[in-house]
Motif scaffolding. Structure first.
Motif, PDB file in Angstrom:
ATOM      1  N   ARG A 147       9.834 -15.800  -7.192  1.00 50.61           N
ATOM      2  CA  ARG A 147      10.806 -16.795  -6.765  1.00 50.61           C
ATOM      3  C   ARG A 147      11.296 -16.573  -5.331  1.00 50.61           C
ATOM      4  N   GLN A 148      11.064 -15.373  -4.812  1.00 50.58           N
ATOM      5  CA  GLN A 148      11.491 -15.148  -3.435  1.00 50.58           C
ATOM      6  C   GLN A 148      10.315 -15.245  -2.474  1.00 50.58           C
ATOM      7  N   GLY A 149       9.253 -15.863  -2.966  1.00 51.08           N
ATOM      8  CA  GLY A 149       8.019 -15.914  -2.188  1.00 51.08           C
ATOM      9  C   GLY A 149       8.200 -16.387  -0.759  1.00 51.08           C
ATOM     10  N   ARG A 150       8.958 -17.444  -0.582  1.00 52.00           N
ATOM     11  CA  ARG A 150       9.051 -18.000   0.766  1.00 52.00           C
ATOM     12  C   ARG A 150       9.696 -17.024   1.736  1.00 52.00           C
ATOM     13  N   GLU A 151      10.739 -16.372   1.220  1.00 53.52           N
ATOM     14  CA  GLU A 151      11.417 -15.404   2.090  1.00 53.52           C
ATOM     15  C   GLU A 151      10.464 -14.277   2.455  1.00 53.52           C
ATOM     16  N   GLN A 152       9.638 -13.908   1.441  1.00 57.25           N
ATOM     17  CA  GLN A 152       8.693 -12.832   1.672  1.00 57.25           C
ATOM     18  C   GLN A 152       7.690 -13.187   2.767  1.00 57.25           C
ATOM     19  N   GLN A 153       7.220 -14.444   2.715  1.00 59.39           N
ATOM     20  CA  GLN A 153       6.280 -14.897   3.732  1.00 59.39           C
ATOM     21  C   GLN A 153       6.885 -14.690   5.106  1.00 59.39           C
ATOM     22  N   GLN A 154       8.153 -15.088   5.176  1.00 59.90           N
ATOM     23  CA  GLN A 154       8.835 -14.929   6.459  1.00 59.90           C
ATOM     24  C   GLN A 154       8.868 -13.458   6.852  1.00 59.90           C
ATOM     25  N   ALA A 155       9.180 -12.634   5.817  1.00 58.83           N
ATOM     26  CA  ALA A 155       9.300 -11.215   6.099  1.00 58.83           C
ATOM     27  C   ALA A 155       7.975 -10.683   6.636  1.00 58.83           C
ATOM     28  N   THR A 156       6.886 -11.182   6.060  1.00 56.86           N
ATOM     29  CA  THR A 156       5.577 -10.700   6.496  1.00 56.86           C
ATOM     30  C   THR A 156       5.383 -10.986   7.978  1.00 56.86           C
ATOM     31  N   HIS A 157       5.826 -12.164   8.371  1.00 55.05           N
ATOM     32  CA  HIS A 157       5.633 -12.487   9.774  1.00 55.05           C
ATOM     33  C   HIS A 157       6.615 -11.775  10.687  1.00 55.05           C
ATOM     34  N   THR A 216       1.568  -6.576   7.151  1.00 55.66           N
ATOM     35  CA  THR A 216       2.210  -5.520   6.371  1.00 55.66           C
ATOM     36  C   THR A 216       3.712  -5.781   6.365  1.00 55.66           C
ATOM     37  N   VAL A 217       4.402  -5.080   5.465  1.00 63.25           N
ATOM     38  CA  VAL A 217       5.839  -5.299   5.371  1.00 63.25           C
ATOM     39  C   VAL A 217       6.552  -3.967   5.556  1.00 63.25           C
ATOM     40  N   SER A 218       7.525  -3.931   6.426  1.00 66.91           N
ATOM     41  CA  SER A 218       8.253  -2.688   6.636  1.00 66.91           C
ATOM     42  C   SER A 218       9.198  -2.459   5.465  1.00 66.91           C
ATOM     43  N   LEU A 219       9.647  -1.218   5.293  1.00 71.04           N
ATOM     44  CA  LEU A 219      10.574  -0.909   4.198  1.00 71.04           C
ATOM     45  C   LEU A 219      11.814  -1.795   4.268  1.00 71.04           C
ATOM     46  N   ASN A 220      12.325  -1.989   5.463  1.00 71.49           N
ATOM     47  CA  ASN A 220      13.522  -2.821   5.613  1.00 71.49           C
ATOM     48  C   ASN A 220      13.290  -4.250   5.151  1.00 71.49           C
ATOM     49  N   GLU A 221      12.110  -4.763   5.492  1.00 73.37           N
ATOM     50  CA  GLU A 221      11.791  -6.127   5.063  1.00 73.37           C
ATOM     51  C   GLU A 221      11.644  -6.194   3.549  1.00 73.37           C
ATOM     52  N   MET A 222      11.052  -5.143   2.977  1.00 77.04           N
ATOM     53  CA  MET A 222      10.896  -5.116   1.521  1.00 77.04           C
ATOM     54  C   MET A 222      12.260  -5.116   0.844  1.00 77.04           C
ATOM     55  N   VAL A 223      13.169  -4.346   1.397  1.00 76.93           N
ATOM     56  CA  VAL A 223      14.519  -4.278   0.825  1.00 76.93           C
ATOM     57  C   VAL A 223      15.127  -5.673   0.761  1.00 76.93           C
ATOM     58  N   LYS A 224      14.913  -6.445   1.821  1.00 74.53           N
ATOM     59  CA  LYS A 224      15.521  -7.778   1.887  1.00 74.53           C
ATOM     60  C   LYS A 224      15.060  -8.678   0.755  1.00 74.53           C
ATOM     61  N   VAL A 225      13.788  -8.573   0.382  1.00 81.24           N
ATOM     62  CA  VAL A 225      13.256  -9.554  -0.567  1.00 81.24           C
ATOM     63  C   VAL A 225      12.991  -8.987  -1.965  1.00 81.24           C
ATOM     64  N   PHE A 226      13.229  -7.688  -2.148  1.00 83.82           N
ATOM     65  CA  PHE A 226      12.858  -7.107  -3.446  1.00 83.82           C
ATOM     66  C   PHE A 226      13.725  -7.635  -4.582  1.00 83.82           C
ATOM     67  N   CYS A 227      13.090  -8.083  -5.648  1.00 79.90           N
ATOM     68  CA  CYS A 227      13.860  -8.370  -6.858  1.00 79.90           C
ATOM     69  C   CYS A 227      12.988  -8.090  -8.087  1.00 79.90           C
ATOM     70  N   LEU A 228      13.637  -7.614  -9.121  1.00 84.01           N
ATOM     71  CA  LEU A 228      12.902  -7.188 -10.322  1.00 84.01           C
ATOM     72  C   LEU A 228      12.197  -8.356 -11.007  1.00 84.01           C
ATOM     73  N   GLU A 229      12.755  -9.557 -10.854  1.00 85.65           N
ATOM     74  CA  GLU A 229      12.141 -10.732 -11.492  1.00 85.65           C
ATOM     75  C   GLU A 229      10.731 -10.974 -10.976  1.00 85.65           C
ATOM     76  N   ASP A 230      10.415 -10.468  -9.792  1.00 87.15           N
ATOM     77  CA  ASP A 230       9.076 -10.667  -9.242  1.00 87.15           C
ATOM     78  C   ASP A 230       8.085  -9.572  -9.646  1.00 87.15           C
ATOM     79  N   VAL A 231       8.526  -8.692 -10.553  1.00 85.27           N
ATOM     80  CA  VAL A 231       7.599  -7.672 -11.055  1.00 85.27           C
ATOM     81  C   VAL A 231       6.912  -8.267 -12.273  1.00 85.27           C
ATOM     82  N   ASN A 232       5.585  -8.193 -12.309  1.00 85.62           N
ATOM     83  CA  ASN A 232       4.935  -8.755 -13.493  1.00 85.62           C
ATOM     84  C   ASN A 232       4.453  -7.657 -14.440  1.00 85.62           C
ATOM     85  N   SER A 233       4.128  -8.065 -15.680  1.00 85.54           N
ATOM     86  CA  SER A 233       3.921  -7.046 -16.699  1.00 85.54           C
ATOM     87  C   SER A 233       2.467  -6.598 -16.849  1.00 85.54           C
ATOM     88  N   SER A 234       1.530  -7.284 -16.172  1.00 80.63           N
ATOM     89  CA  SER A 234       0.146  -6.855 -16.389  1.00 80.63           C
ATOM     90  C   SER A 234      -0.147  -5.563 -15.620  1.00 80.63           C
TER      91      SER A 234
END
Ligand code: GLU
Length: 496
Positions: free
Chosen positions: A278-288, A295-313
Motif C-alpha cells: 500500500r505504500q508502493g508509490r512512496e517507495q517508488q519515490q524513495a527509490t528515485h 537501491t534504497v538507503s536505510l533512511n529511505e527504507m525507514v520512511k516507507v517501511f510498514c508491516l502490512e507490506d510483508v507477505n507470507s510466502s
C-alpha cells in the motif's frame, strides 16, 4: 520507565536472539525489520539476549550478536538485557501462576511419557500428573494446565487470522526440574515487563504463540502485543536455508566484503515488498530519491517501511541478487571511500605496511568498477601491490601460463619484441599501448592475442585489470623483469 513508555503509547519492539550459535542471516533480517519498524514509528528497539539455556549459550555468540548489529548499523535503543540476570522475575511469575492454580508439578521422565503414549493418536504429554497434587520440588518440572477446550486466536499482521485449538496443545513445561525457566515463560514474562507492543520474528516461532498467550493472560499481562511472523528464508529449490548447504553466517558475508548498507538493502527485500504494497508509490519515490539509483538507503527504507507490506510466502535468499546489489553499492562509492573500505581487506591479505598504497590508489578506479565484493580486490591487485619485482609463484595461474606462454608458439616472438620496445619507449599507458599495437600489426596478430602472453607474464593471469594502465602503474622495471623471466622460461623449455 518501561511503564511510562507504554502509557505514552510508544511502539516498543525487541530482537530476542538466543546466543547458541553464529549469527544467521535470518536473525539479521528479523533484527532489521524490528529496527525499521521502530524507526518508522519513532519507537524503541530493544535487544534482549535469551540466554536461559546455560548449556548452549556462550559468551562468544553474545559478542557475535552485538558485533553483527553494529556492522549492520542497527544498534539497539535499549539493552542488551540478559535473561540470565532476570531469574527473579521468572520465579515471581511462576509463584503467581502456581498461586492461581495454573501449574502443576510433574515427575514424569521422557521415557515414562513415551511408554504411555506410544501408538496414541494425540502426541505430546498425556496429562498424567494433572491431578496427582505434586508440589514443586527438585526434579519436578512445572507444567501449565491448558484448558481442555477453547482456543487462542491472533490477527497476525503477516499471516492473517491464526487459530490454535487448546485440544491440540499439551500441558507444556514452564519450569524444568532443575529450576530453569523454559523459553516460552521467560520470553512472555519479558515481553510483558518490557512493554513490548509488537512481536516481529521468524515464522518458526508461530507454534509458541498459544503457549505465550495462555501465560500472558494468566499473568494478567494486559493488552496483547501485535504479532507479525516473518516468512521463512528458502534456497533456490525452496528448501529452508540450511547451515550445511547454504552460506548463512553473517560473519561470512562480512569477511567476503559485502557492504553493510547493501546487505541491509537486500535483507529488507526478503519478504517486504514495498512496491506491491500500500505504500508502493512512496517507495517508488524513495527509490528515485535514494543516494544510489536502483537501491534504497536505510533512511529511505525507514520512511516507507510498514508491516502490512510483508507477505507470507517463503522468501528466496538469493546470493546472486545480493552480490549484484553489493556491486552497485561499490560502484556508487567515491573512490576515496572505496579505498578506505578496502584497506582492511588488503591489510589482512598482505599484512599491514606490506603493500604499496600509492599503487593501489592509482589502480583503485579500475578495480572499483570490476569487483562485486571487497574480498575480490586483493587477488586482483596483488601482482601490482606487492613490492617484489618478480611475480610470486602463488600469483601465477598455471593454466593461463601453460596455454598462453609455454604452448603458444607466438609468445616468445611477442615477448622479445615488446621487451625491446618497452626498454626504450616513454612509460605512459597510451604510448605502451600504441607500441604494442604496432608489434601486433607486424606479427599479424590482433591486439588481444598479442596482449595475452604479456598479461600472463606480468600479472599471472589472462583476465584482470586493463593491461596498459597496469603496466604504467607497476613501472618499467617490474614489467621488464617479468617479461624477461617468461622469455627465460620459454627458452629453457624449448632447449630441454
Ligand atoms: N529467542 C528466540 C529465538 O532465538 C526468539 C524469541 C522471539 O523472538 O520471540 O529463537
Amino acid at each position: 520507565m518501561l511503564k511510562e513508555a507504554l502509557s505514552q503509547g510508544g511502539v516498543r519492539v525487541r530482537f530476542a536472539p538466543s546466543p547458541t550459535g553464529y549469527f544467521h542471516v535470518g536473525s539479521a533480517r528479523t533484527a532489521l525489520f524490528n529496527w525499521l519498524f521502530a524507526r518508522h514509528n519513532h519507537g524503541t528497539f530493544i535487544l534482549r539476549i535469551e540466554d536461559t539455556d546455560i548449556t548452549r549459550s556462550k559468551p562468544e555468540w553474545i559478542a557475535g550478536i552485538v558485533d553483527a548489529l553494529n556492522w549492520l548499523g542497527i544498534q539497539p535503543d535499549e539493552g542488551p538485557y540478559f535473561q540470565s540476570g532476570r531469574q527473579k522475575l521468572y520465579q515471581a511469575a511462576v509463584d503467581k501462576l502456581l498461586a492461581k492454580g495454573c501449574l502443576y508439578g510433574c515427575d514424569c521422565t521422557h521415557q515414562d511419557v513415551e511408554a504411555r503414549t506410544r501408538g496414541l493418536s494425540k502426541p505430546g504429554y498425556d496429562g498424567y500428573c494433572r491431578d496427582r497434587g505434586l508440589q514443586p520440588g527438585p526434579g519436578r518440572a512445572l507444567r501449565f494446565r491448558v484448558p481442555d477446550s477453547g482456543f487462542v486466536q491472533i490477527e497476525d499482521v503477516v499471516r492473517g487470522t491464526v487459530t490454535f485449538q487448546h485440544e491440540y496443545l499439551e500441558d507444556f513445561v514452564v519450569l524444568k526440574g532443575d529450576g530453569q525457566p523454559l523459553f516460552v515463560l521467560a520470553n512472555t514474562v519479558d515481553d510483558i515487563d518490557m512493554g513490548i507492543t509488537h512481536v516481529i520474528r521468524g515464522e518458526d516461532l508461530l507454534p509458541s504463540v498459544p503457549k505465550g498467550i495462555l501465560i500472558w493472560q494468566a499473568l494478567d499481562g494486559g493488552k496483547l502485543p501485535c504479532f507479525a511472523h516473518l516468512p521463512m528464508l528458502v534456497d533456490a529449490k525452496r528448501r529452508k536455508l540450511s547451515k550445511r548447504r547454504d552460506p548463512v553466517s553473517l560473519v561470512e558475508y562480512q569477511r567476503q566484503g559485502y557492504i553493510p548498507t547493501a546487505f541491509c538493502n537486500y535483507l529488507a527485500l526478503l519478504g517486504w515488498n514495498p512496491e506491491g504494497g500500500r505504500q508502493g508509490r512512496e517507495q517508488q519515490q524513495a527509490t528515485h530519491q535514494g543516494d544510489i539509483p536502483g537501491t534504497v538507503s536505510l533512511n529511505e527504507m525507514v520512511k516507507v517501511f510498514c508491516l502490512e507490506d510483508v507477505n507470507s510466502s517463503p522468501a528466496f535468499f538469493d546470493v546472486k541478487k545480493l552480490t549484484h546489489i553489493n556491486a552497485v553499492y561499490i560502484r556508487s562509492m567515491t573512490t576515496e571511500q572505496f579505498i578506505l573500505e578496502t584497506y582492511p581487506f588488503l591489510e589482512s591479505e598482505f599484512g599491514p605496511g606490506e603493500f604499496d598504497k600509492t599503487v593501489f590508489r592509482r589502480l583503485a578506479p579500475s578495480v572499483q568498477s570490476r569487483v562485486s565484493t571487497l574480498s575480490e580486490v586483493a587477488p586482483m591487485v596483488a601482482f601490482a601491490l606487492l613490492n617484489k619485482v618478480e611475480l610470486a609463484d602463488s600469483l601465477i595461474d598455471e593454466t593461463s601460463w601453460k596455454k598462453t606462454v609455454i604452448d603458444d608458439p607466438k609468445a616468445i616472438e611477442i615477448l622479445r619484441a615488446v621487451f625491446d620496445t618497452y626498454s626504450r619507449c616513454d612509460w605512459m599507458e597510451q604510448v605502451i599501448k600504441e607500441k604494442t599495437l604496432n608489434i601486433a600489426v607486424k606479427l599479424q596478430l590482433k591486439l588481444a592475442k598479442a596482449q595475452a602472453p604479456i598479461r600472463v607474464a606480468v600479472t599471472g593471469n589472462v583476465v584482470g585489470l586493463p593491461l596498459f594502465e597496469s603496466l604504467e602503474v607497476i613501472g618499467r622495471e617490474k614489467t621488464l623483469a617479468r617479461i624477461k623471466h617468461a622469455i627465460d622460461v620459454i627458452d629453457e623449455v624449448q632447449h630441454s
